[in-house]
Design a protein around this motif. Structure first.
Motif, PDB file in Angstrom:
ATOM      1  N   HIS A 188       0.828  -1.206   0.000  1.00 45.74           N
ATOM      2  CA  HIS A 188       0.000   0.000   0.000  1.00 45.74           C
ATOM      3  C   HIS A 188       0.862   1.256   0.000  1.00 45.74           C
ATOM      4  N   ALA A 189       0.594   2.136  -0.939  1.00 46.56           N
ATOM      5  CA  ALA A 189       1.214   3.459  -1.000  1.00 46.56           C
ATOM      6  C   ALA A 189       0.132   4.517  -0.967  1.00 46.56           C
ATOM      7  N   PHE A 207       2.518  -1.566  -6.330  1.00 45.07           N
ATOM      8  CA  PHE A 207       1.808  -1.848  -5.083  1.00 45.07           C
ATOM      9  C   PHE A 207       0.500  -2.600  -5.350  1.00 45.07           C
ATOM     10  N   VAL A 225      -3.014   1.529  -4.112  1.00 47.63           N
ATOM     11  CA  VAL A 225      -2.506   2.902  -4.032  1.00 47.63           C
ATOM     12  C   VAL A 225      -3.687   3.821  -3.755  1.00 47.63           C
ATOM     13  N   THR A 263       0.059   9.775  -8.599  1.00 41.41           N
ATOM     14  CA  THR A 263      -0.540   8.581  -8.011  1.00 41.41           C
ATOM     15  C   THR A 263      -0.485   7.412  -8.981  1.00 41.41           C
ATOM     16  N   LEU A 321       2.553   5.080  -9.307  1.00 35.57           N
ATOM     17  CA  LEU A 321       2.860   4.107  -8.256  1.00 35.57           C
ATOM     18  C   LEU A 321       2.132   2.779  -8.450  1.00 35.57           C
ATOM     19  N   ALA A 322       1.143   2.747  -9.310  1.00 38.52           N
ATOM     20  CA  ALA A 322       0.209   1.621  -9.362  1.00 38.52           C
ATOM     21  C   ALA A 322       0.886   0.291  -9.651  1.00 38.52           C
ATOM     22  N   ILE A 342      -6.158   1.590  -7.788  1.00 39.16           N
ATOM     23  CA  ILE A 342      -6.029   2.959  -7.291  1.00 39.16           C
ATOM     24  C   ILE A 342      -7.389   3.465  -6.815  1.00 39.16           C
ATOM     25  N   CYS A 398      -2.577  14.734  -4.069  1.00 39.41           N
ATOM     26  CA  CYS A 398      -2.465  14.040  -5.360  1.00 39.41           C
ATOM     27  C   CYS A 398      -2.983  14.851  -6.534  1.00 39.41           C
ATOM     28  N   ASP A 439      -0.459   8.715  -1.824  1.00 39.77           N
ATOM     29  CA  ASP A 439       0.044   9.931  -2.452  1.00 39.77           C
ATOM     30  C   ASP A 439      -0.784  11.104  -1.946  1.00 39.77           C
TER      31      ASP A 439
END
Length: 207
Positions: A46-47, A65, A68, A58, A61-62, A90, A52, A49
């Protein structure tokens, strides 16, 4: 240092979606590699942002992880991000950096791209400590004015861009807090409370 809320109207959100740059791939790779070393694992769950906006930072990063989350205080920015989002892992949520809508110890990476200078930093770092798992990472990302390269008059053109920015944009559209990112987050007001920090100014975004 209290938080500053700007760029929340629907028109701002539409312009963000059209013009806001995406962080360069090399920067994302450096952040992810550092996180994997800190976590001691290639499995990232899990991240988050923060700030955003319309979602550019954002989405980047998908692929790394399982989930996100993009968070922004502007309902219009969140609506814009959701309307352009077709990535299933996301989610975009309305919320502030100082009171994140996330449970404790649930996040491995917390990013803020071109947004940290608007935040109440002590409150933000307190939230980071609350939601991050042990050895989790905070990545504060910023970019500066465009510079002209590979042109015979590159220096003069870059100087002209800076003059126009100083005269027509910075003073009219932003407040004094903008100087924090213009100064590469080196201002004493921008104090990072963690003993282990890494600064990397080597990445370049091109359009």
């Amino acid at each position: 240092m209290s938080s500053i809320r700007l760029f929340e109207a629907a028109g701002h959100a539409a312009l963000y979606a059209k013009f806001r740059p995406t962080p360069p791939a090399s920067l994302n790779a450096a952040v992810i590699n550092y996180l994997k070393i800190k976590m001691g694992s290639d499995e990232l769950s899990h991240a988050v942002d923060v700030g955003c906006g319309s979602g550019q930072s954002t989405w980047a990063l998908a692929e790394h992880f399982t989930a996100v989350t993009g968070v922004d205080p502007s309902a219009a920015q969140i609506q814009q991000a959701n309307s352009n989002n077709n990535i299933t892992n996301i989610a975009f949520l309305e919320g502030t950096a100082e009171s994140l809508p996330l449970p404790a110890s649930s996040v491995q990476l917390l990013t803020a791209c071109q947004a940290a200078h608007w935040m109440d930093m002590p409150a933000f770092f307190a939230e980071a400590d609350r939601i991050l798992v042990p050895n989790g990472v905070v990545a504060l990302i910023g970019y500066n004015l465009a510079t002209v390269v590979n042109h015979p008059r590159a220096a003069q053109m870059t100087a002209h861009i800076k003059q126009l920015y100083d005269e027509q944009v910075r003073l009219r559209c932003w407040n004094d807090r903008r100087k924090l990112v213009d100064g590469d987050y080196r201002d004493p007001r921008f104090r990072i409370p963690y003993p282990h920090t890494v600064r990397d100014d080597s990445h370049r975004c091109t359009r």
